[in-house]
Each structure stands twice: as C-alpha cells, then as structure tokens.
Write an enzyme that holds these catalytic residues in place. Structure first.
Site: not given
Length: 677
Positions: A507, A620, A652
């Site tokens: 991320s 995601d 995610h």
C-alpha cells in the site's frame, strides 16, 4: 437449552453483518431479544422481457376477473385498477420492478463490498420472530448498536452515505454521529454533534454513561482521537481526553486505536482501560472518566506490544508480544479488599515478579501481570528500537523538532564475520505504525538470515498529532527522506551488507518502496511490493478513498469538486511513476522533438534498475490492481526484471490463506535470488 432460528426461512433481510465496522450482536438487558445488523432486503428485479407461462386451467373467467380495455402500463406497476397486485396477474403476488436488474448499488468499499444499506434487526428469542427496526432516517446507515438503559430503545452509530459512499476500512474520519431510536414512539434523536466522525460507543455497567471516540471529518484517515462521554440522564456530553499534539514520555501519548475494547469499563463505571500506540510500542492505560487522569498499567512490564482483550468485574485480560516472542495471554485477578474493588496483577514472564494489590482508583500503577499462557521466544532474533532526528535541512517548517523511530531485527546466530543482508520495510497508511510486537513476516525473514528494518517515519501514529499533520502535502519527500536517512544511518552503525539491501512494502509502504527505487537506485538491489500506490493521479478516480489522494497530496477535498489540471499534475508529481525515468540531455537533438535547452534534447533513461516483484489483489478496491499493472508495464518496457502475481478473490490485504502462503514463499525466494543469499 439450545434454540435454532432459520433467518433465511423468515426472509426479513439480507446477509447478516459480521464485520467490525457495522456489525454487532447485543443481548437486551432482559436477555429476551437479540440486536444485530443486516443488509436491507432488496426487491427482486425482473427483466423487461421476462415472460411467464400462463397457469394451466386458469382464465380470467375462472377467477372472476372481468376483461378490461387495454390501458397503458407503467413499468413495474400493478395491474390497472387493481391495487397492490403484480402486473399481468390478478393474484396477490408482489410487484416485481422492471429495469432494475443492473442498477448500480454503492457499497462501503474495501472489505465491505457486500455492505450497502444496513438495517437494525431484533430477534425475539421466545417468539422466534425477526423485526426490522423502523424510525431510522433513510439518510443514515446504522451500525455498532446496543440496547439503551431499561431496553426502551437502541443506541447506534449512523453514517451519512450521501452524496456517495466512501470506504470505511481503516478510515476513522467519515461523517457519523451517535443516535437513539425509541422503540415505542419510533422517534430518532442525535446524541452527538452531526459534523464529526464518531465510533466505538460503549455503555457503562451502571447504564448511566456512554463513552465513544471522535475525530474530525476528512483529513488524515487515522489520527489522534478524542475520548468523549455522554451522560444518559443529564443529556450532557463532555470531553474526557483531547488529542495530544506531541508525545512525551511519562505523559499520556493520545488515543490511536481503531476501536475501544468491546468490554472496557471497570466495575466502578468510572474508569476504563484501553491500549494505544506510544511511539513504537503499544501500552495499556486506565482512564478516569471524571477527572481525565490516565495511568500506565504496563510501566514496569517488559517492553513490547500490549493489547486489551476484555475486562469483566475488574478481571482484565490482555495480550503481550515482542518481535521475537509470539502472543502471550495474561490477566489480572481481583483480590479481596475491605475497602473497594481493585485490580491485582502479576507477571511470570520475568523472574521474581509478584502479585500486587490495587485497593482503588489512584493506585493503579502498582498492578502487575499474571501469565495465563506462555509462549517461548523464537531463538536467533535480536531486536531494538532506534530513535532518529532528521537533519536540519529536512525539518518541517511548521512542525519543527519531530523525530521518528525504527525497529531493527537482526539474526543473533551465524558466523560473526558474515554481514547480513538488510530488508527495509516502511509501513502503509501512511498514518499507521509498527509496534514492537509479533509480526510473522519480519520474524521469518530474520530467522532466514536477513536483518529487517521497520521504519516509523514522521506521520506515523503514536508520536503526536503534529507528526500526523506534518505528512499530508509531503508524501514522496518527507517520508522517503526519513526512510533513506534511517537506512543510511543503520548501514553506517551496524555490521550489515550495504551491497545487499532490499525493499518490501504494501500500500503506502509500496508507494515508498517504489519511490526509493527511483530516487536512490544505487542503494537498493531488489524489491517486493504488495498492492502499491504508484500513480495518485490515476488512482483518484478508481479507489474507494478518493479523499486520501487529495489529502495526502496536500490538496483540499470536497465530494462535489473535481481536481483541476494543476492538481492532477501535483498528484502525479508526488507519485513514484515520476521516477521511472531520469532525463539525460543529448547534444544532438532530433529536429522533430522540442529541445529542453539550447542545443540539447531530453532523452529518458531507465532510473529504476532493481528487480521488482509485484503482488496484487484482483478485488482490491483500495488500491486497484491497475496501479500495479501500470508500474509493471513501465518496468517491462524498460527491460527491468519484473514479475507480477495476481491473486483472484483477494482484496487489499491479500489475506486469503493461499495468497498469504504463496506470497510469502515468492517474496522469500525473490529476495534470496536477487540478494545472492
């Protein structure tokens, strides 16, 4: 006695919510009813071209329906002249709307893709019946509900879904308020202000007070929260704890948690316990809700990560771990007293610890911990926390004097002459934090012979609200410089192999890893990223958190505004894609291409050189897989060794069992191969 109630057969609602954001399962105080949250029942839609075979032996004459003249029909309307009857039939079937099959229904984003319109439901245990509560305004999405004192109604958190739903996962800045709906009158009234973000309400054992957390709407998704208290009988709201601008040892660091423990109140209905990040460790505090005084319950305990599991009748159960020791279950036990209820705790993780008696409020600091379930330390791992002060030229002009931490794990076994390779891991968020607790990936890599550096750059939680506020507008620079400064300092001071340094991040951690590859290509020799942000400009229109893209870029966000060309350019300017190439000036420009300077032509050359492994979740919604694909194609076009793993059915977090196992093995093999281990 066991009783089973088939919710599907009753057909009152859709899927029951079992998440931490909306979901609840609350007994009434009389223990006769159960409160929970479910998806609102959605009418079954019908195609425009749906045809039904006529029932054999049935005609309008048979059922006494006279034929009528043709009348224009409205789509989805009942039979002309017959109220509440499905079009095309004189029976009592429900109306099936047409043209609704493919209507888009918004959801609440990452990990909440099946949640759209929640409703509060009550199960009557004796009658085996289900009721959907009425009286909740349609413009609210209810959740985190519990019964009010005396079971007269229900208290819940209501989120505003308009003008459109934004992702809730890890977002404690969504407009919401505390509400009460009366079961007799159906009236719904707010218990808190309606221009804040509130969550995690908890009713005191004496049913007089409700404690909850509060943040501002928008801004950083996670930050230092306020602790608020509503008095049920005086109808007054007070602030128990404010946000903390700067962390100071010996003082309360502020509240940094996604939720309060489900049971957090002490038996006296005055104190509560919570855990919170304090720089790079996590500690447990007791809070006096009347005075606002806080006491650290883990002051004399081992350094690591402590989290509250529950408290009941002053028996406090917590979990403890370190980077080299998996989670251990500990508790504190009540000890009889002639004065008032108190907590007594002891800990046998260390020798010579004894049980202490806490006779009442004000003496909580004397507590010690009893170990219920010990976990042996993993051999071969040494760890330490380092504090770093950025150089003067990297100071934030508004928030001067901020420092940051890093947790370094090093193998403690092996040949002393051998220098270990280094794996650098910046966390995601960016407003998150690594605490000195058990983390599987760093421990496993350290056990394999890698040193692992976990960097809590400025902007991390646990260092004060100023640190959080220092990062928006400076992503791609301040956070990148902090990580690089930390890496260079550790390589200088530790006996590690500077020729074998790799990056691993997910991320925003992947965002930083890709930035570091491009900005400091000579430092890093391999990279593994999970669902990385690589182009904020292209992400803003596809993510469930478009506000994140503008806020972290340092731009204002409102749901009804679109970025202008300068803002698009700024988002791209702060993205790792900017550093895919470096520009070299060629002395013999092509006449067809505008020159960047007199007598020279701008020629792009690959800037990123280290081999990159990308892991993407196909489902995601937070950082859509197109982000990783964009980076993958750019690297492939430039001949950079690149591999992409796409995990279907994963979001995610890449939290599926198969994705976790496959991802770790591929990561480990990639690092071993490209760091020549």
């Amino acid at each position: 006695k066991v009783k089973s109630i088939d919710l599907t057969a009753l057909d009152k609602h859709g899927t029951v919510y079992d998440d931490d954001h909306f979901g609840c399962l609350a007994w009434s105080h009389s223990e006769t009813h159960l409160l929970y949250v479910a998806e609102k029942k959605r009418p079954k839609a019908e195609s425009f071209f749906q045809s039904k075979a006529p029932e054999l032996g049935t005609s309008s004459e048979d059922v006494g329906c006279p034929e009528k003249a043709d009348v224009p029909l409205k789509v989805g309307s009942p039979c002309p002249g017959v109220g509440g009857v499905q079009r095309g039939s004189c029976g009592a079937d429900r109306v099936l709307p047409q043209g609704e099959q493919f209507v888009y229904h918004e959801d609440w984003g990452e990990a909440l893709g099946k949640h759209s319109v929640p409703v509060l439901c009550v199960m009557d245990i004796e009658a085996s019946s289900i009721s959907v509560l009425e009286g909740i305004p349609e413009h609210l999405s209810p959740g985190q509900a519990f019964w009010s004192p005396n079971d007269t109604g229900v208290v819940f958190v209501g989120w505003w879904p308009e003008p459109f739903r934004l992702g809730l996962q890890h977002c404690t800045n969504r407009r919401s308020a505390l509400f009460y709906v009366d079961l007799t009158s159906g009236a719904c009234e707010p218990l808190s202000g309606n221009n804040m973000a509130v969550w995690s309400p908890r009713l005191s054992p004496d049913r007089c007070r409700i404690i909850y957390l509060e943040n501002n709407v928008f801004g950083p998704h996670q930050q230092c929260s306020r602790l608020r208290m509503y008095d049920w009988y005086t109808k007054q709201t007070s602030t128990v704890l404010e946000d903390v601008p700067r962390q100071t040892w010996g003082a309360f660091p502020g509240i940094y948690c996604s939720a309060l423990p489900g049971l957090c109140w002490a038996a006296d209905s005055r104190r509560l316990v919570l855990d919170t990040a304090q720089r790079s460790q996590q500690d447990i505090f007791v809070v006096d809700t009347v005075t606002g005084a806080t006491t650290l319950l883990t002051a004399d305990a081992p350094q690591g990560s402590w989290s509250v599991l529950t408290i009941d009748r002053d028996i406090l159960v917590a979990r403890f771990s370190t980077p080299s020791c998996p989670h251990t279950l500990v508790r504190c036990c009540p000890v009889p007293s002639t004065q008032q209820p108190f907590l007594g705790l002891a800990l046998n993780l260390l020798p010579m610890q004894k049980v202490a008696v806490l006779p009442g409020a004000g003496l909580e600091a004397q507590v010690q911990w009893v170990c219920l379930q010990d976990a042996p330390a993993v051999p071969g791992i040494n760890w330490s926390i380092r504090t770093l002060q950025p150089p003067p030229e990297q100071e934030h002009p508004q928030y001067k004097g901020l420092d940051f931490d890093a947790i370094l794990l090093r193998p403690s076994e092996g040949p002393t002459a051998q220098k270990h390779p280094l794996v650098v891991m910046p966390h995601g968020g960016p407003h998150s934090v690594f605490t000195a607790g058990w983390m599987l990936y760093p421990a496993a890599l350290c056990h394999m012979g890698f040193a692992v550096l976990l960097v809590n750059y400025r902007g991390s939680l646990g260092f004060g609200q100023d640190s959080v506020y220092s990062l928006p507008g400076n992503v791609g620079t301040q956070d990148v410089c902090d990580v690089q400064f930390c890496v260079e300092r550790v390589l200088q001071e530790s006996s590690l192999d500077a020729g074998r340094v790799a990056l691993v991040g997910g991320s925003h951690g992947g965002f930083l890893a890709c930035h570091l590859l491009g900005q400091f290509p000579d430092t890093y020799h391999a990279c593994v990223v999970r669902n990385p942000v690589v182009n904020i400009a292209s992400m803003v229109a596809a993510t469930d958190i478009p506000d994140w893209c503008l806020t972290e870029t340092g731009l204002p966000y409102t749901p009804d505004s679109l970025p202008d060309p300068a803002q698009w350019a700024e988002m791209l300017h702060k993205s790792p894609m900017r550093y895919i190439d470096r520009v070299r000036l060629c002395p013999h420009p092509c006449p067809c291409v505008p020159a960047s300077s007199a007598g020279a032509e701008a020629v792009p050359l690959p800037q990123v050189r280290a081999p990159v492994l990308l892991m993407l979740g196909e489902d995601d919604q937070r950082v859509p897989p197109q982000q990783g694909l964009e980076y993958y194609r750019a690297l492939k076009a430039r001949g950079v060794p690149t591999r992409l793993l796409l995990y279907p059915g994963n979001g995610h977090a890449l939290a599926g069992v198969e994705a976790e196992a496959d991802g770790f093995m591929n990561m480990a093999l990639w690092l071993v191969k490209h760091l020549r281990c």
